[in-house]
Design an enzyme around this catalytic site. Structure first.
Site, PDB file in Angstrom:
ATOM      1  N   SER A 176       0.832  -1.204   0.000  1.00 41.27           N
ATOM      2  CA  SER A 176       0.000   0.000   0.000  1.00 41.27           C
ATOM      3  C   SER A 176       0.863   1.249   0.000  1.00 41.27           C
ATOM      4  CB  SER A 176      -0.891   0.001   1.248  1.00 41.27           C
ATOM      5  OG  SER A 176      -1.496   1.250   1.454  1.00 41.27           O
ATOM      6  N   TYR A 200      -2.236  -0.352  10.004  1.00 37.74           N
ATOM      7  CA  TYR A 200      -2.441  -0.896   8.661  1.00 37.74           C
ATOM      8  C   TYR A 200      -1.160  -0.783   7.850  1.00 37.74           C
ATOM      9  CZ  TYR A 200      -3.897  -1.126   3.785  1.00 37.74           C
ATOM     10  OH  TYR A 200      -3.984  -1.436   2.442  1.00 37.74           O
TER      11      TYR A 200
END
Length: 335
Positions: A128, A153
């Site tokens: 990501s 995350y």
């Protein structure tokens, strides 16, 4: 015929990638437990499209289940694996941290072990743009250090990159990490901005705009993400014999491990994104300006030189084109 495992196959990117692979004549096993992080009915509708292909099969269980993962890999003997299943979302990680460990860490080690013990030729996995964390040098480059995450995350996705490198070093596993930048488009996730904004505007409810609107994102249309991943599946990384620990390049290694950004290479102001959406909907948003959320970053912007150089592809769908296609899908799907 090439057999590919796609984890998270009923998810946003997994669904679209699986359709692309099936249309190209590949056999796809789609692993997805259809959890309720967001509306399972949307996942079931995506899955229904995939089940229409005779060369698709659905594996319905949690990738954190070690025994079932071992059985799946042993039975199917995949040529390649694309790991897209993850507990996503920066804000959700503030209140549900354990779900990120269960899926993004435990689930990923099960994928790595499955690849290791069953001689998978290539593992590709979703990372990501969040891994860039506190970095401020723009555009974000895979050559730069990314060891200052600002959300759990992001930390879990960075952990995936490091875990993959370890398996590449120890077992010669060919691994490609894919840093996605703000993916949007038809069949998107309901927890993401475009979906939330569209729903709120059509229902005459206010949209929440963080950091008082001072945000920029490298918005990347789903078809561009899929095309990049599709081309990389057969672009198996090789060890770089010139790699040196004295002057390390964070994008590759002495073992067969590689990282790529897949982004539009074109950061856009969030307020411009909202304006385009308003134009496509023919309706103005009620705007609620809020402070920056914990764990978020002000801007993202992808350097995609590696993608262009190695597979001859650069995402280029404009937000005007992409948002228009999303609105058309949204109106059709929700009536």
């Amino acid at each position: 015929m090439q057999k590919i495992l796609v984890t998270g196959a009923a998810g946003f990117i997994g669904h679209n990638l699986s359709k692309r692979l099936l249309a190209a004549g590949r056999t796809v096993i789609g692993l997805d437990n259809l959890n309720d992080y967001y509306d399972p009915n949307l996942k079931k509708a995506r899955l229904a499209e995939l089940l229409a292909f005779p060369s698709f099969r659905h594996a319905d269980f949690d990738m954190a289940d070690r025994g079932l993962m071992e059985q799946l890999f042993r039975k199917e003997q995949f040529d390649a694996v694309v790991n897209l299943a993850a507990q996503a979302g920066v804000r959700y990680s503030l209140t549900n941290p354990y779900s990120y460990v269960d899926t993004n860490i435990v689930g990923f080690i099960n994928v790595l072990e499955g690849c290791r013990h069953n001689k998978v030729k290539h593992l590709l996995y979703a990372s990501s743009s969040s891994v860039y964390g506190a970095n401020t040098s723009m555009p974000f480059s895979v050559h730069d250090n990314v060891d200052h995450p600002v959300s759990l995350y992001a930390a879990s996705k960075r952990a995936n990159e490091l875990m993959a490198h370890t398996y590449s070093h120890l077992y010669g596993l060919h691994c490609t990490g894919l840093r996605f930048f703000t993916v949007y488009g038809p069949w998107g996730r309901p927890d993401m901005a475009l979906f939330l904004f569209t729903k709120a505007i059509l229902e005459d409810k206010p949209i929440q705009i963080f950091n008082n609107g001072d945000m920029e994102r490298d918005f990347t249309y789903i078809d561009d993400i899929v095309e990049g991943v599709f081309r990389l599946i057969d672009h198996i990384p090789q060890a770089n014999p010139d790699w040196s620990g004295d002057t390390p390049d964070a994008s590759n290694s002495y073992c067969p491990w590689r990282l790529y950004n897949i982004g539009n290479n074109d950061k856009q102001p969030l307020l411009r994104y909202i304006e385009v959406l308003e134009d496509c909907l023919g309706k103005k948003a009620i705007r609620n300006y809020l402070p920056m959320q914990a764990g978020d970053v002000r801007a993202t912007y992808a350097n995609v030189d590696g993608l262009v150089r190695e597979i001859g592809f650069k995402p280029q769908t404009t937000i005007e084109e992409g948002i228009s296609k999303f609105v058309q899908w949204y109106r059709g799907y929700y009536g």
